[in-house]
Enzyme design. Sequence first.
Site, PDB file in Angstrom:
ATOM      1  CB  SER A 108      -0.855  -0.005   1.262  1.00 40.95           C
ATOM      2  OG  SER A 108      -1.289   1.300   1.559  1.00 40.95           O
ATOM      3  CB  SER A 109       0.612   4.552  -1.606  1.00 45.97           C
ATOM      4  OG  SER A 109      -0.617   5.010  -1.098  1.00 45.97           O
ATOM      5  CB  CYS A 110      -0.505   4.198   3.894  1.00 50.87           C
ATOM      6  SG  CYS A 110      -0.871   2.543   4.392  1.00 50.87           S
ATOM      7  CE1 TYR A 137      -2.232  -2.963   6.202  1.00 49.74           C
ATOM      8  CE2 TYR A 137      -1.053  -1.020   5.424  1.00 49.74           C
ATOM      9  CZ  TYR A 137      -1.874  -2.100   5.183  1.00 49.74           C
ATOM     10  OH  TYR A 137      -2.349  -2.318   3.898  1.00 49.74           O
ATOM     11  CE  LYS A 141      -0.511  -5.203   3.570  1.00 47.67           C
ATOM     12  NZ  LYS A 141      -0.965  -6.328   2.727  1.00 47.67           N
ATOM     13  CG  HIS A 180      -9.838   5.362   3.435  1.00 47.52           C
ATOM     14  ND1 HIS A 180      -8.672   5.966   3.829  1.00 47.52           N
ATOM     15  CD2 HIS A 180      -9.677   4.049   3.656  1.00 47.52           C
ATOM     16  CE1 HIS A 180      -7.840   5.045   4.259  1.00 47.52           C
ATOM     17  NE2 HIS A 180      -8.417   3.865   4.176  1.00 47.52           N
TER      18      HIS A 180
HETATM   19  P1  GDP Z   1      -5.766   9.898   4.189  1.00 44.84           P
HETATM   20  O1  GDP Z   1      -5.749  10.013   2.689  1.00 44.84           O
HETATM   21  O2  GDP Z   1      -4.891   8.798   4.703  1.00 44.84           O
HETATM   22  O3  GDP Z   1      -5.494  11.199   4.881  1.00 44.84           O
HETATM   23  O4  GDP Z   1      -7.214   9.436   4.628  1.00 44.84           O
HETATM   24  P2  GDP Z   1      -8.709   9.800   4.236  1.00 44.84           P
HETATM   25  O5  GDP Z   1      -9.165   8.987   3.088  1.00 44.84           O
HETATM   26  O6  GDP Z   1      -9.459   9.621   5.523  1.00 44.84           O
HETATM   27  O7  GDP Z   1      -8.748  11.332   3.740  1.00 44.84           O
HETATM   28  C1  GDP Z   1      -8.631  12.361   4.636  1.00 44.84           C
HETATM   29  C2  GDP Z   1      -8.884  13.738   3.993  1.00 44.84           C
HETATM   30  O8  GDP Z   1     -10.255  13.905   3.676  1.00 44.84           O
HETATM   31  C3  GDP Z   1      -8.522  14.809   4.993  1.00 44.84           C
HETATM   32  O9  GDP Z   1      -8.068  15.976   4.304  1.00 44.84           O
HETATM   33  C4  GDP Z   1      -9.866  15.067   5.669  1.00 44.84           C
HETATM   34  O10 GDP Z   1      -9.923  16.356   6.270  1.00 44.84           O
HETATM   35  C5  GDP Z   1     -10.824  14.952   4.497  1.00 44.84           C
HETATM   36  N1  GDP Z   1     -12.205  14.574   4.881  1.00 44.84           N
HETATM   37  C6  GDP Z   1     -13.276  15.367   4.767  1.00 44.84           C
HETATM   38  N2  GDP Z   1     -14.385  14.779   5.218  1.00 44.84           N
HETATM   39  C7  GDP Z   1     -14.038  13.529   5.617  1.00 44.84           C
HETATM   40  C8  GDP Z   1     -14.777  12.426   6.154  1.00 44.84           C
HETATM   41  O11 GDP Z   1     -15.994  12.455   6.376  1.00 44.84           O
HETATM   42  N3  GDP Z   1     -14.063  11.293   6.413  1.00 44.84           N
HETATM   43  C9  GDP Z   1     -12.712  11.201   6.186  1.00 44.84           C
HETATM   44  N4  GDP Z   1     -12.065  10.047   6.459  1.00 44.84           N
HETATM   45  N5  GDP Z   1     -11.997  12.243   5.703  1.00 44.84           N
HETATM   46  C10 GDP Z   1     -12.642  13.405   5.412  1.00 44.84           C
END
Ligand code: GDP
Length: 323
Positions: A108-110, A137, A141, A180
């Site tokens: 995964s890219s994380c 995690y 990986k 996400h």
């Molecule tokens: P990341 O890509 O690992 O940071 O994970 P996410 O898929 O949870 O994406 C997070 C981004 O989406 C951040 O900039 C959050 O502020 C924004 N975001 C906005 N609304 C939401 C929500 O309802 N859920 C989540 N998970 N992120 C949100």
Amino acid sequence: MRKDGKIYVAGHGGLVGSAIVRKLKEKGYTNIIGRRSSELDLTRQADTEAFFAAEKPDYVFMCAAKVGGIYANSTYPADFIIRNLQMESNVIQAAFQNHVEKLMFMASSCIYPREAPMPLKEEYLLTGQLETTNRPYAMAKLAGIELCEAYNRQYGTNYISCLPGNLYGPGDNFDLENGHVLPSLLRKFVEAVEAGSPTVTVWGTGTAYREFLHTDDMADACVFLMEHYDADKLVKPDPYAREAINIGCGEDITIKELVAILAEVTGFHGEIVWDTTKPDGTPRKIADSSKLFSMGWRPKIALRDGIRQTYLDYLANRDKYRS
Ligand code: GDP
């Protein structure tokens, strides 16, 4: 891959594994096998070995993993590292013992270092400190990638790894807290429209950039790599060169732009409230997928179309997703 070769998709019920099974069928592969976790517990070495010895697959897609968002990762760190280490080492070792011709390990890219420059290139792996919240995690990986490469170096096997970015698609986790951003917001918009609610609250400022890839595109890339990309550790000039390969679409958008698409697709015409007490996370996260693109692969699903399809699937199947 031979069309009639026996293909084991480990984790065939998950977001990634199910997309790979669909893609394999679509491309004419006829001999695909899978086991539910209730039928085969891959954390148990003896069971995994017995399964491989009985089935003797020719090819393996290793998509079985313990996955979750930031909350799950920080609440269950021990489960995340031990289960992933067990599953991947059992599957890779059993694949080797049973002469599997080719294996793909899903990372995964994380797992890139927290401060790695953008776009993320494969050679940045292991060049810095990991993000602490998902470090267990990520360590598992990274060990999986190293396992594949070590077997390739020592035994000339053909085990490749890939690093998909933010995925979305049918069967995602639509939980409002733990999901996400794309599936969580999709659900929020659907529920707001149904309730006639005048506002939808979105976390952060909307300025963060993210790259989104539909699982069908990701599965297409995985099958493409299994067909066209070989490890070849024994003949490569540098046997220590990273074999892992990014799978992304090459384009990112702001959360604000994502929100506009979600509102349009779901028919929400109300107001967006930005909850800036919630974090934006990293300002930008995008992979450099030029290695994959240079082999001739390109994504096919435009974000708007992919979101529309995921939306329709969510409406049709949400009761199933909740259970
Ligand atoms: P990341 O890509 O690992 O940071 O994970 P996410 O898929 O949870 O994406 C997070 C981004 O989406 C951040 O900039 C959050 O502020 C924004 N975001 C906005 N609304 C939401 C929500 O309802 N859920 C989540 N998970 N992120 C949100």
